[in-house]
Motif scaffolding. Structure first.
Motif, PDB file in Angstrom:
ATOM      1  N   ASP A   1       2.777  19.822 -19.694  1.00 57.99           N
ATOM      2  CA  ASP A   1       2.414  20.852 -20.488  1.00 57.99           C
ATOM      3  C   ASP A   1       1.045  20.892 -21.408  1.00 57.99           C
ATOM      4  N   ARG A   2       0.713  19.342 -22.500  1.00 51.98           N
ATOM      5  CA  ARG A   2       0.211  19.250 -23.208  1.00 51.98           C
ATOM      6  C   ARG A   2      -1.721  19.205 -22.311  1.00 51.98           C
ATOM      7  N   LEU A   3      -1.294  18.349 -21.106  1.00 54.58           N
ATOM      8  CA  LEU A   3      -2.553  18.736 -20.677  1.00 54.58           C
ATOM      9  C   LEU A   3      -3.028  20.628 -19.996  1.00 54.58           C
ATOM     10  N   GLU A   4      -1.848  20.957 -20.126  1.00 58.07           N
ATOM     11  CA  GLU A   4      -2.559  22.417 -18.911  1.00 58.07           C
ATOM     12  C   GLU A   4      -2.388  21.810 -17.647  1.00 58.07           C
ATOM     13  N   LEU A   5      -1.678  20.849 -17.007  1.00 53.45           N
ATOM     14  CA  LEU A   5      -1.870  21.202 -15.588  1.00 53.45           C
ATOM     15  C   LEU A   5      -1.094  22.369 -14.556  1.00 53.45           C
ATOM     16  N   ARG A   6      -2.039  22.906 -13.587  1.00 50.67           N
ATOM     17  CA  ARG A   6      -1.096  24.049 -12.543  1.00 50.67           C
ATOM     18  C   ARG A   6      -0.292  23.898 -11.966  1.00 50.67           C
ATOM     19  N   PRO A   7      -0.205  22.704 -11.802  1.00 58.76           N
ATOM     20  CA  PRO A   7       1.559  22.285 -10.384  1.00 58.76           C
ATOM     21  C   PRO A   7       2.778  23.031 -12.011  1.00 58.76           C
ATOM     22  N   GLN A   8       3.612  23.358 -11.079  1.00 60.20           N
ATOM     23  CA  GLN A   8       4.704  23.298 -11.821  1.00 60.20           C
ATOM     24  C   GLN A   8       5.752  21.948 -11.218  1.00 60.20           C
ATOM     25  N   VAL A   9       5.089  21.349 -10.197  1.00 57.87           N
ATOM     26  CA  VAL A   9       5.906  19.661 -10.047  1.00 57.87           C
ATOM     27  C   VAL A   9       5.375  18.748 -10.125  1.00 57.87           C
ATOM     28  N   LEU A  10       5.664  18.150 -10.768  1.00 55.64           N
ATOM     29  CA  LEU A  10       4.902  16.921 -11.593  1.00 55.64           C
ATOM     30  C   LEU A  10       5.436  15.641 -11.102  1.00 55.64           C
ATOM     31  N   LYS A  11       4.924  15.007 -10.143  1.00 55.73           N
ATOM     32  CA  LYS A  11       5.643  13.331  -9.693  1.00 55.73           C
ATOM     33  C   LYS A  11       4.826  11.783 -11.110  1.00 55.73           C
ATOM     34  N   ALA A  12       5.780  11.498 -11.619  1.00 53.33           N
ATOM     35  CA  ALA A  12       5.813  10.501 -12.249  1.00 53.33           C
ATOM     36  C   ALA A  12       4.080   9.696 -11.597  1.00 53.33           C
ATOM     37  N   ALA A  13       4.469   8.969 -10.938  1.00 50.04           N
ATOM     38  CA  ALA A  13       3.791   8.353  -9.812  1.00 50.04           C
ATOM     39  C   ALA A  13       2.372   9.033 -10.105  1.00 50.04           C
ATOM     40  N   ASP A  14       2.385  10.198 -10.148  1.00 49.17           N
ATOM     41  CA  ASP A  14       0.656  10.693 -10.139  1.00 49.17           C
ATOM     42  C   ASP A  14      -0.119  10.764 -11.671  1.00 49.17           C
ATOM     43  N   LEU A  15       0.733  10.245 -12.363  1.00 52.74           N
ATOM     44  CA  LEU A  15       0.473  10.471 -13.421  1.00 52.74           C
ATOM     45  C   LEU A  15       0.564   9.566 -14.255  1.00 52.74           C
ATOM     46  N   LEU A  16       0.960   8.016 -13.926  1.00 54.43           N
ATOM     47  CA  LEU A  16       0.314   6.506 -14.312  1.00 54.43           C
ATOM     48  C   LEU A  16      -0.493   6.515 -15.343  1.00 54.43           C
ATOM     49  N   VAL A  17      -2.071   7.085 -14.936  1.00 54.46           N
ATOM     50  CA  VAL A  17      -3.098   6.984 -15.495  1.00 54.46           C
ATOM     51  C   VAL A  17      -3.075   7.309 -17.352  1.00 54.46           C
ATOM     52  N   PHE A  18      -1.655   8.510 -17.264  1.00 55.78           N
ATOM     53  CA  PHE A  18      -1.692   9.464 -18.967  1.00 55.78           C
ATOM     54  C   PHE A  18      -1.435   8.279 -19.639  1.00 55.78           C
ATOM     55  N   PRO A  19      -0.071   7.540 -19.550  1.00 53.91           N
ATOM     56  CA  PRO A  19       0.626   6.629 -19.979  1.00 53.91           C
ATOM     57  C   PRO A  19      -0.261   5.554 -20.682  1.00 53.91           C
ATOM     58  N   VAL A  20      -1.003   4.714 -19.806  1.00 56.79           N
ATOM     59  CA  VAL A  20      -2.324   3.490 -19.596  1.00 56.79           C
ATOM     60  C   VAL A  20      -3.172   4.006 -20.728  1.00 56.79           C
ATOM     61  N   LEU A  21      -3.543   5.341 -20.738  1.00 56.55           N
ATOM     62  CA  LEU A  21      -4.732   6.138 -21.466  1.00 56.55           C
ATOM     63  C   LEU A  21      -3.715   5.673 -23.300  1.00 56.55           C
ATOM     64  N   LEU A  22      -2.388   6.249 -22.568  1.00 57.73           N
ATOM     65  CA  LEU A  22      -1.686   6.407 -24.720  1.00 57.73           C
ATOM     66  C   LEU A  22      -1.878   4.883 -25.318  1.00 57.73           C
ATOM     67  N   ARG A  23      -1.193   4.121 -24.282  1.00 53.92           N
ATOM     68  CA  ARG A  23      -1.302   3.425 -24.128  1.00 53.92           C
ATOM     69  C   ARG A  23      -2.461   2.284 -25.643  1.00 53.92           C
ATOM     70  N   ASP A  24      -3.241   2.622 -25.426  1.00 54.11           N
ATOM     71  CA  ASP A  24      -4.387   1.774 -26.352  1.00 54.11           C
ATOM     72  C   ASP A  24      -4.782   2.950 -27.132  1.00 54.11           C
ATOM     73  N   ARG A  25      -4.300   4.149 -28.003  1.00 57.55           N
ATOM     74  CA  ARG A  25      -4.065   5.351 -29.081  1.00 57.55           C
ATOM     75  C   ARG A  25      -6.159   5.043 -29.314  1.00 57.55           C
ATOM     76  N   ALA A  26      -5.697   3.805 -30.028  1.00 54.45           N
ATOM     77  CA  ALA A  26      -7.172   3.684 -31.219  1.00 54.45           C
ATOM     78  C   ALA A  26      -8.348   4.096 -30.283  1.00 54.45           C
ATOM     79  N   ALA A  27      -8.756   3.654 -29.015  1.00 50.70           N
ATOM     80  CA  ALA A  27      -9.650   3.427 -28.187  1.00 50.70           C
ATOM     81  C   ALA A  27     -10.083   4.982 -27.150  1.00 50.70           C
TER      82      ALA A  27
END
Length: 362
Positions: free
Chosen positions: A244-270
């Motif tokens: 929802d936040r990224l406005e991704l088009r697929p209706q079915v989302l697998k956590a395994a395909d989105l692992l980069v995003f938690p990595v990005l958020l892990r260093d919020r300041a960066a």
């Protein structure tokens, strides 16, 4: 051998369940009197006891009819007496069945309450005898489980008919000891063994059929143990939130395909620094930064195809080219340069994750 013993031996129904029936039939046969409230209450209690003891309703009805046969075999000269006997038998059966059905309904409600409590504890990580309770519902928590969750515009609750429909469909295909379906936190949740790969696809199929457009399904990764179910559930819910936040088009989302995003958020300041440094100059664009951000996101989503990006945005290809040039002039970064493209795309993803420019700091 008395009548009760004969009926019990013939039908397998405990004689104690029929004790209240013979006086009712006898009174109707000799006096024409129908059973009073106290007698019917006693029969209703016997019906409930039969349900609790696991006596089939068909066998109970057979025992009642068999107990009435001696009286029915000796018709009275007075037709009203025979009518009273029939009426007493009918009311007795109704009382037995009322008690039976009330006990079954009560048992179902207790089971549903226990199931809801178990699902709450399982998905929220409260470990009160979870393994023991899981076995009652057919789950072996030592195995790996995958959790899928479906979200709609309207929160899904326990009373939603969709919950029961999806559960029945999955249980019919995979068995009651493999699947757990419930509504939690406004989501429709499915817990299935990781080895049962088809379950998630079947769950998604029924979600698609049962919900209006706008639904989204998140699928967690397989994990073992009670804590693994909690982790997979959170991954599934987070996948929906990221979509929802990224406005991704697929209706079915697998956590395994989105692992980069938690990595990005892990260093919020960066990420905040990257977004402010790379995209901050877009605040000065006429009309604000949103149209330029949307254009960048569309170009990245179409692998740099500006014509396809224009179709997605509903604008002309010339407008896309113009906006990309504005981005280059304002930020100094161009999506045509491979290194700069990666920096820009990461910054755009970070902006979506942070809710920039509305929610994030300048």
């Amino acid at each position: 051998m008395d009548v009760l013993a004969q009926v019990s031996e013939a039908t397998g129904v405990p004689a104690g369940l029929l004790v209240g029936l013979l006086p009712v039939l006898g009174a109707a046969r000799t006096t024409g009197r129908l059973p009073d409230r106290a007698a019917l209450d006693a029969l209703r209690a016997a019906g409930a006891a039969a349900a609790e003891d696991g006596v089939p309703m068909r066998r109970l009805a057979d025992a009642c009819l068999l107990a009435a046969e001696p009286a029915a075999a000796d018709p009275s000269p007075d037709p009203s007496v025979d009518a009273a006997l029939l009426g007493a038998l009918r009311r007795s059966l109704a009382a037995y069945f009322d008690g039976y059905e009330e006990a079954q309904t009560r048992a179902i409600r207790l089971e549903e309450a226990a199931r809801r409590a178990f699902v709450d504890d399982l998905l929220h990580g409260r470990a009160d005898r979870l393994a023991e309770r899981a076995e009652h519902f057919g789950l072996r928590l030592a195995e790996a489980y995958t959790v899928a969750a479906a979200r709609h515009g309207t929160p899904i609750t326990d009373g939603d008919p969709l919950v029961r429909r999806v559960e029945q469909a999955l249980v019919t295909r995979f068995g009651s000891h493999n699947i757990l379906v419930a509504a939690r936190d406004g989501l429709l949740v499915c817990v299935a063994p990781a080895s049962l790969a088809a379950a998630v696809g079947e769950f998604t199929h029924h979600v698609r059929a049962g919900l209006d457009p706008g639904w989204r399904v998140g699928v967690g990764r397989p994990h073992r143990g009670p804590g693994g179910v909690v982790t997979s559930y959170r991954e599934a819910a987070d996948a929906i939130g990221l979509g929802d936040r990224l406005e991704l088009r697929p209706q079915v989302l697998k956590a395994a395909d989105l692992l980069v995003f938690p990595v990005l958020l892990r260093d919020r300041a960066a990420i905040e620094d990257l977004v402010a440094t790379v995209l901050g100059p877009l605040r000065g664009a006429r009309g604000g930064p949103e149209p330029l951000l949307d254009t960048l996101a569309a170009v990245f989503a179409t692998q740099g195809n500006q014509t396809a990006a224009a179709r997605r945005l509903g604008v002309s290809t010339r407008a896309v080219t113009y906006r990309l040039e504005r981005v280059r002039r304002l930020t100094g970064f161009s999506p045509d340069d491979p290194t700069q493209r990666f920096t820009l795309e990461t910054a755009v993803l970070g902006a979506r994750l942070l809710g920039w420019p509305a929610d994030a700091p300048p």
